[in-house]
Design a protein around this motif. Structure first.
Motif, PDB file in Angstrom:
ATOM      1  N   ARG A  49       0.834  -1.203   0.000  1.00 11.18           N
ATOM      2  CA  ARG A  49       0.000   0.000   0.000  1.00 11.18           C
ATOM      3  C   ARG A  49       0.869   1.254   0.000  1.00 11.18           C
ATOM      4  NH1 ARG A  49      -3.341  -0.580   5.226  1.00 11.18           N
ATOM      5  NH2 ARG A  49      -1.307  -1.406   5.876  1.00 11.18           N
ATOM      6  N   GLY A  50       0.545   2.159  -0.906  1.00 13.63           N
ATOM      7  CA  GLY A  50       1.285   3.407  -1.016  1.00 13.63           C
ATOM      8  C   GLY A  50       2.611   3.284  -1.739  1.00 13.63           C
TER       9      GLY A  50
ATOM     10  N   GLY B  47      -3.551   5.519  -0.806  1.00 17.70           N
ATOM     11  CA  GLY B  47      -3.522   6.364   0.381  1.00 17.70           C
ATOM     12  C   GLY B  47      -4.412   7.584   0.232  1.00 17.70           C
TER      13      GLY B  47
END
Length: 642
Positions: A465-466, A548
């Motif tokens: 994630r991100g 995000g």
């Protein structure tokens, strides 16, 4: 069966695109004592359709059991005398039909029809009724063709328009066919089970604001009561006699990359105990396959053990865990366990990289293969994947494989294609990929791997994630580097790359960040996270989880991770494949990438498949699936061989 050996020359006939029509897809097994009923689906290129019927294993032999060509989803009654199933035998109607048929044979009897299909079904404990999960309209709609939409999500990939609809439970009387609704219209029901005269079910209460949350409910005295706190995603459950439950749930500590685990939950105390804490693996089969049967793999409780399927690296095996947290592997091996059920034995369907799905029986520690629907494949030469480990630059080991071309000759160099899986939290491994075998039959080496983001290696490994396009991209490039170092038959000047969904995103990312590939095919891809957020069925929660925040608070981050930003860098000839009804990655993802590359003077083509969705490669119209494979192979041949 013949396989390419790991050294030396080997000759034979490989699989073609049109051999797709020969596969028999075995799945959806249900067991009562010594009998097993299951579904077999045929892929018809002639009719451009899928046909399925039920088969019965009586403990000695397998025989066809139903005569329809759209029969599926079988369930034994509690006493084993009846089998319920769904079908579409009315050629004029579009409704799904609920049938019952005597297990000892006879005519199937139509009980009820449901306008929007049957999602799930299960007998009551006394066998007198069948509970059916089916969508209904919860708000009145006009008679014209204008869509007045007041909620999200309003469509869903592979389903179509879902606004104003919710899944509810109907109870159907086995004798009369009379049906009555049991659950309220505000809950979106998924799994159902009966226990001690009560109906338990999982459902979403607010799929707009809490799309990842599903809770456990009980229907008692015509009243619905919620049993869980509204914090988890409950995928399956088992009621126990003491009033507690076994849950297969995702507690979402890491958002979407969080593994589903097996838990014990006591609603009286609110205590949630993770039974599978010693095995950091997803309680789900995440392996990729483009020729698999229906995957019913529900939790089973037997003699103190909870049985479940989990992805462990490149394999999906059957495990069991008890209430003390002791875990055992029951059905192992380098393969993919697809569906299972337990009676006097364990019946399961499974496949591996060179063997399509078949039905197996496991009893007293011994395993027996009881079907051979795909014996035709023994007449073909298949390239067996050769496994190798890649030590990434940060020290983490990555699983990777190469498949040599059919008719491989030692001393010759071959073009190679890097295949990238979707997800990103899925995995490649010991499951059958017809696409890979088609490419090896045409003289290509196929390279595939499980980079960071993949399932089967723990939550930390899966959590990118991100950081899309960072460590995952490095892993893939290092896999290619290691493959070139190890295998001298790969021509490093003739490399191609392809992938779908996340694999399509990564293909787009790759061609915007390196020119080492001479051809690329991107499929059902993401090119722009900003448009993805606001146009797709899951975008409004998937993009914030993976990138995000949202585009208003992280516009720079969304654009930074969008392959479209890097379109001016693209030099690799790119074929874009997309479908008109792909609501997971909607058509604008392909259109804006194509138009931008054409505007910039790049070598690009666009292939649009009408009427198909995000699952074109797995369940699209058979002729479209063949055409897709022809396009991929043709593009690679043009730029890597031409």
């Amino acid at each position: 069966m013949n396989h390419i050996s790991n050294s030396g020359d080997f000759m034979g006939k490989g699989l073609s695109e049109k051999d797709l029509g020969k596969f028999k897809l075995v799945g959806n097994v249900d067991v009562f004592k010594g009998k097993a009923v299951f579904q077999v689906t045929e892929i018809s290129l002639k009719d451009d359709d899928y046909f399925s019927k039920l088969y019965l294993y009586d403990g000695k032999r397998v025989k066809p059991f139903t005569s329809g060509n759209k029969d599926s989803n079988p369930r034994f009654s509690p006493n084993g005398k009846l089998i319920a199933f769904t079908s579409k035998r009315d050629k004029e109607g579009k409704e799904s039909e609920l049938y019952v048929i005597p297990t000892d044979g006879g005519e199937a009897r139509l009980l009820a029809k449901f306008k929007y299909g049957i999602k799930n079904l299960r007998f009551t404990e006394d066998g007198k009724s069948i509970a059916v999960v089916t969508p209904i309209d919860v708000e009145k709609k006009g008679n014209d063709d204008v869509h007045i939409i007041r909620e999200i999500p309003f469509w869903f990939n592979g389903v179509g328009w879902i606004y104003g609809k919710r899944n509810v439970v109907y109870l159907v009387d086995v004798e009369s066919g009379k049906k009555k609704r049991l659950t309220p219209k505000n809950l979106n029901v998924d799994q159902i089970r009966f226990h001690n005269g009560r109906l338990y079910f999982t459902a979403q209460e607010d799929r707009e604001r809490k799309p990842l949350i599903s809770d456990l409910y009980v229907l008692e005295n015509r009243k619905v009561r919620k049993l869980t706190p509204g914090k988890w995603r409950i995928l399956d459950f088992l009621p126990l006699d003491d009033g507690s439950f076994v849950l297969k749930a995702n507690t979402l500590e890491r958002g979407i990359p969080t593994n589903a685990h097996i838990y014990h939950y006591d609603p009286k105390t609110g205590e949630l105990k993770k039974l599978t804490k010693d095995l950091d693996r997803n309680a789900y089969n995440s392996l990729n396959s483009d020729v698999r049967g229906s995957q019913r793999a529900e939790l089973v409780y037997k003699e103190g053990w909870i049985y479940y399927v989990a992805t462990d690296g490149p394999r999906a095996n059957l495990f069991r865990v008890n209430l003390d947290g002791k875990i055992e592997r029951v059905i192992g091996g380098d393969r993919s366990v697809e569906s299972f059920d337990i009676g006097d034995y364990i019946a399961f369907t499974a496949q591996d990289a060179v063997t399509p799905t078949e039905l197996y029986i496991y009893r007293d520690g011994k395993e027996k293969k009881v079907t051979d629907f795909n014996k035709w494949i023994k007449g073909y030469t298949l390239s067996k994947p050769e496994h190798f480990k890649v030590k990434a630059s940060d020290g983490v080991e990555i699983d990777a494989w190469v498949m040599k071309p059919v008719n491989f000759r030692k001393g010759k160099k071959y073009p190679a294609i890097l295949e990238i899986h979707g997800g990103p939290k899925t995995a490649y491994g010991y499951a059958f990929m017809h696409e890979f075998h088609v490419l090896t039959s045409k003289g290509f080496v196929v390279i595939f791997s499980n980079p960071r983001g993949s399932d089967g290696y723990g939550e930390e490994f899966a959590d990118i994630r991100g950081h899309y396009g960072e460590r995952d991209y490095q892993d893939l490039m290092e896999v290619v580097d290691e493959a070139l170092r190890r295998f001298d038959f790969i021509d490093g000047e003739r490399l191609g790359v392809t992938g779908g969904s996340y694999g399509g995103f990564m293909t787009n990312w790759i061609v915007g960040h390196t020119n080492r590939f001479k051809a690329a095919v991107t499929q059902r891809s993401i090119s722009n996270w900003i448009s993805f957020f606001g146009t797709t069925d899951i975008g409004y929660y998937f993009a914030p989880d993976q990138i995000g925040k949202d585009p208003w608070s992280n516009l720079e981050g969304y654009w930074e991770k969008s392959p479209l930003k890097y379109a001016p860098n693209v030099e690799t000839p790119l074929l874009i494949i997309h479908s008109t009804e792909d609501y997971r990655c909607w058509l604008p993802e392909a259109l804006q990438l194509f138009i931008s590359l054409k505007y910039l003077g790049k070598r690009v083509e666009l292939a649009i498949f009408p009427g198909e969705n995000h699952d074109l490669s797995r369940s699209g119209k058979p002729k479209h699936r063949v055409k897709r494979l022809e396009l991929i192979a043709g593009w690679m041949e043009k730029w890597l061989k031409g």
